[in-house]
Design a protein around this motif. Structure first.
Motif, PDB file in Angstrom:
ATOM      1  N   HIS A   1      -0.306  -0.330  -8.462  1.00 13.52           N
ATOM      2  CA  HIS A   1      -1.239   0.785  -8.647  1.00 13.52           C
ATOM      3  C   HIS A   1      -2.610   0.506  -8.021  1.00 13.52           C
ATOM      4  CE1 HIS A   1       1.722   2.632 -11.214  1.00 13.52           C
ATOM      5  NE2 HIS A   1       1.789   1.534 -11.926  1.00 13.52           N
ATOM      6  N   GLN A   2      -2.618  -0.194  -6.888  1.00 11.07           N
ATOM      7  CA  GLN A   2      -3.868  -0.428  -6.175  1.00 11.07           C
ATOM      8  C   GLN A   2      -4.116   0.654  -5.134  1.00 11.07           C
ATOM      9  OE1 GLN A   2      -3.399  -4.417  -4.765  1.00 11.07           O
ATOM     10  NE2 GLN A   2      -3.858  -5.319  -6.762  1.00 11.07           N
ATOM     11  N   ILE A   3      -3.077   1.384  -4.750  1.00  8.04           N
ATOM     12  CA  ILE A   3      -3.213   2.553  -3.878  1.00  8.04           C
ATOM     13  C   ILE A   3      -2.446   3.697  -4.517  1.00  8.04           C
ATOM     14  CG2 ILE A   3      -3.551   1.219  -1.762  1.00  8.04           C
ATOM     15  CD1 ILE A   3      -0.630   1.753  -1.055  1.00  8.04           C
ATOM     16  N   ASP A   4      -2.822   4.910  -4.159  1.00 11.71           N
ATOM     17  CA  ASP A   4      -2.147   6.064  -4.753  1.00 11.71           C
ATOM     18  C   ASP A   4      -1.007   6.539  -3.867  1.00 11.71           C
ATOM     19  OD1 ASP A   4      -3.468   7.272  -2.691  1.00 11.71           O
ATOM     20  OD2 ASP A   4      -4.678   8.594  -3.937  1.00 11.71           O
ATOM     21  N   GLU A   5      -0.369   7.621  -4.284  1.00 11.24           N
ATOM     22  CA  GLU A   5       0.823   8.115  -3.595  1.00 11.24           C
ATOM     23  C   GLU A   5       0.517   8.614  -2.186  1.00 11.24           C
ATOM     24  OE1 GLU A   5       4.855   8.818  -3.215  1.00 11.24           O
ATOM     25  OE2 GLU A   5       3.835   7.837  -4.876  1.00 11.24           O
ATOM     26  N   ALA A   6      -0.622   9.284  -1.991  1.00 11.87           N
ATOM     27  CA  ALA A   6      -0.980   9.794  -0.662  1.00 11.87           C
ATOM     28  C   ALA A   6      -1.224   8.643   0.315  1.00 11.87           C
ATOM     29  CB  ALA A   6      -2.207  10.691  -0.752  1.00 11.87           C
ATOM     30  N   GLN A   7      -1.907   7.605  -0.143  1.00  8.15           N
ATOM     31  CA  GLN A   7      -2.144   6.443   0.712  1.00  8.15           C
ATOM     32  C   GLN A   7      -0.825   5.758   1.059  1.00  8.15           C
ATOM     33  OE1 GLN A   7      -4.792   4.475  -2.024  1.00  8.15           O
ATOM     34  NE2 GLN A   7      -6.555   4.861  -0.711  1.00  8.15           N
ATOM     35  N   TYR A   8       0.050   5.651   0.087  1.00  4.74           N
ATOM     36  CA  TYR A   8       1.348   5.020   0.302  1.00  4.74           C
ATOM     37  C   TYR A   8       2.158   5.806   1.330  1.00  4.74           C
ATOM     38  CZ  TYR A   8       6.098   3.457  -0.755  1.00  4.74           C
ATOM     39  OH  TYR A   8       7.385   2.994  -0.655  1.00  4.74           O
ATOM     40  N   ARG A   9       2.217   7.114   1.164  1.00  2.00           N
ATOM     41  CA  ARG A   9       2.996   7.930   2.092  1.00  2.00           C
ATOM     42  C   ARG A   9       2.378   7.956   3.487  1.00  2.00           C
ATOM     43  NH1 ARG A   9       4.698  13.348  -0.759  1.00  2.00           N
ATOM     44  NH2 ARG A   9       5.853  13.529   1.192  1.00  2.00           N
ATOM     45  N   GLY A  10       1.045   7.912   3.577  1.00  2.00           N
ATOM     46  CA  GLY A  10       0.390   7.824   4.874  1.00  2.00           C
ATOM     47  C   GLY A  10       0.727   6.522   5.580  1.00  2.00           C
ATOM     48  N   LEU A  17      -6.223   3.583   4.843  1.00  2.00           N
ATOM     49  CA  LEU A  17      -5.105   4.312   4.246  1.00  2.00           C
ATOM     50  C   LEU A  17      -5.522   5.717   3.837  1.00  2.00           C
ATOM     51  CD1 LEU A  17      -3.295   1.626   2.068  1.00  2.00           C
ATOM     52  CD2 LEU A  17      -2.511   2.640   4.206  1.00  2.00           C
ATOM     53  N   ASP A  18      -6.768   5.866   3.351  1.00  2.00           N
ATOM     54  CA  ASP A  18      -7.282   7.206   3.057  1.00  2.00           C
ATOM     55  C   ASP A  18      -7.283   8.062   4.312  1.00  2.00           C
ATOM     56  OD1 ASP A  18      -7.743   6.955   0.344  1.00  2.00           O
ATOM     57  OD2 ASP A  18      -9.795   6.230   0.599  1.00  2.00           O
ATOM     58  N   ARG A  19      -7.738   7.486   5.412  1.00  2.00           N
ATOM     59  CA  ARG A  19      -7.793   8.228   6.676  1.00  2.00           C
ATOM     60  C   ARG A  19      -6.380   8.558   7.170  1.00  2.00           C
ATOM     61  NH1 ARG A  19     -11.279  11.449   8.631  1.00  2.00           N
ATOM     62  NH2 ARG A  19     -12.852  10.019   7.875  1.00  2.00           N
ATOM     63  N   LEU A  20      -5.429   7.619   7.000  1.00  2.00           N
ATOM     64  CA  LEU A  20      -4.043   7.892   7.389  1.00  2.00           C
ATOM     65  C   LEU A  20      -3.459   9.043   6.580  1.00  2.00           C
ATOM     66  CD1 LEU A  20      -2.455   4.345   7.840  1.00  2.00           C
ATOM     67  CD2 LEU A  20      -2.928   6.026   9.612  1.00  2.00           C
ATOM     68  N   ALA A  21      -3.771   9.075   5.275  1.00  2.00           N
ATOM     69  CA  ALA A  21      -3.283  10.162   4.430  1.00  2.00           C
ATOM     70  C   ALA A  21      -3.837  11.498   4.906  1.00  2.00           C
ATOM     71  CB  ALA A  21      -3.663   9.905   2.977  1.00  2.00           C
ATOM     72  N   LEU A  22      -5.086  11.510   5.381  1.00  2.00           N
ATOM     73  CA  LEU A  22      -5.665  12.739   5.920  1.00  2.00           C
ATOM     74  C   LEU A  22      -5.009  13.134   7.235  1.00  2.00           C
ATOM     75  CD1 LEU A  22      -9.474  12.170   5.277  1.00  2.00           C
ATOM     76  CD2 LEU A  22      -8.021  13.900   4.244  1.00  2.00           C
ATOM     77  N   VAL A  23      -4.809  12.163   8.119  1.00  2.00           N
ATOM     78  CA  VAL A  23      -4.244  12.454   9.441  1.00  2.00           C
ATOM     79  C   VAL A  23      -2.821  12.981   9.320  1.00  2.00           C
ATOM     80  CG1 VAL A  23      -3.456  11.366  11.587  1.00  2.00           C
ATOM     81  CG2 VAL A  23      -5.720  10.848  10.691  1.00  2.00           C
ATOM     82  N   TYR A  24      -2.023  12.372   8.464  1.00  2.00           N
ATOM     83  CA  TYR A  24      -0.630  12.780   8.330  1.00  2.00           C
ATOM     84  C   TYR A  24      -0.435  13.958   7.375  1.00  2.00           C
ATOM     85  CZ  TYR A  24       0.974   8.816  11.056  1.00  2.00           C
ATOM     86  OH  TYR A  24       1.214   7.937  12.072  1.00  2.00           O
TER      87      TYR A  24
END
Length: 187
Positions: free
Chosen positions: A64-73, A169-176
């Protein structure tokens, strides 16, 4: 002497837990919810054990150090990297032998789209962020190993790399498209 009951129903009324209890000595696993391959309904899920020993993204998500959006990104980035990769290929014995040289196979549409997305990701993350994401998600390095590669070995640098990786990872979640700009700002 008491008589044994013989009219007991043998129907299975409870579901059985089929998860393995005997894991190898150095196993690191987490529970993951996946689609049931034997299900009649397409949306039925089961809980499976997945190894996270060589998966830094899975380890961060399971703790639980990253959330689902970061993981999927991060998974989308890994998928694009694998799709764009044109690594060593084996000889195809079904093709006609001419002089030992092989003609290059054309790029597929999947490879072309993956390269375009990776180029966009590199522009969004910058050179340092793209290198950090590549080191963790493709090469599977830890923050300590990244610090050693960059000749900085203190805990402060490890914390910086971890914080910067979560920003990437936040930026990847936004891009994807797994997060919106407002949800990234809240974190």
């Amino acid at each position: 002497m008491a008589r044994a009951k013989r009219n007991k129903s043998y129907r299975l009324t409870e579901l059985h837990d089929r998860r393995s209890r005997d894991l190898p000595f150095n196993a690191e696993v987490m529970e993951a919810e996946v689609d049931n391959p034997l299900a009649l309904d397409s949306d039925e899920k089961i809980v499976a054990m997945r190894s996270i020993r060589n998966d830094p993204l899975g380890r961060l998500h399971s703790h639980h150090q990253i959330d689902e959006a970061q993981y999927r990104g991060g998974r989308a980035y890994q998928n694009d990297w694998e799709g764009a990769e044109r690594g060593p290929q084996a000889m195809d014995p079904t093709r006609e032998f001419v002089d030992g040289t092989r003609s290059r196979e054309p790029l597929t549409e999947r490879q072309r789209q993956a390269v375009l997305r990776l180029n966009r990701v590199e522009r969004e993350l910058g050179t340092d962020g793209a290198a950090l994401v590549h080191d963790v998600l493709v090469l599977g390095l830890t923050m300590d190993q990244i610090g050693q590669r960059r000749a900085v070995r203190t805990q402060r640098w490890n914390d910086y790399f971890a914080r910067r990786f979560r920003e990437c990872l936040d930026r990847l979640a936004l891009v994807y498209g797994f997060a919106t700009d407002a949800s990234a700002r809240r974190r």
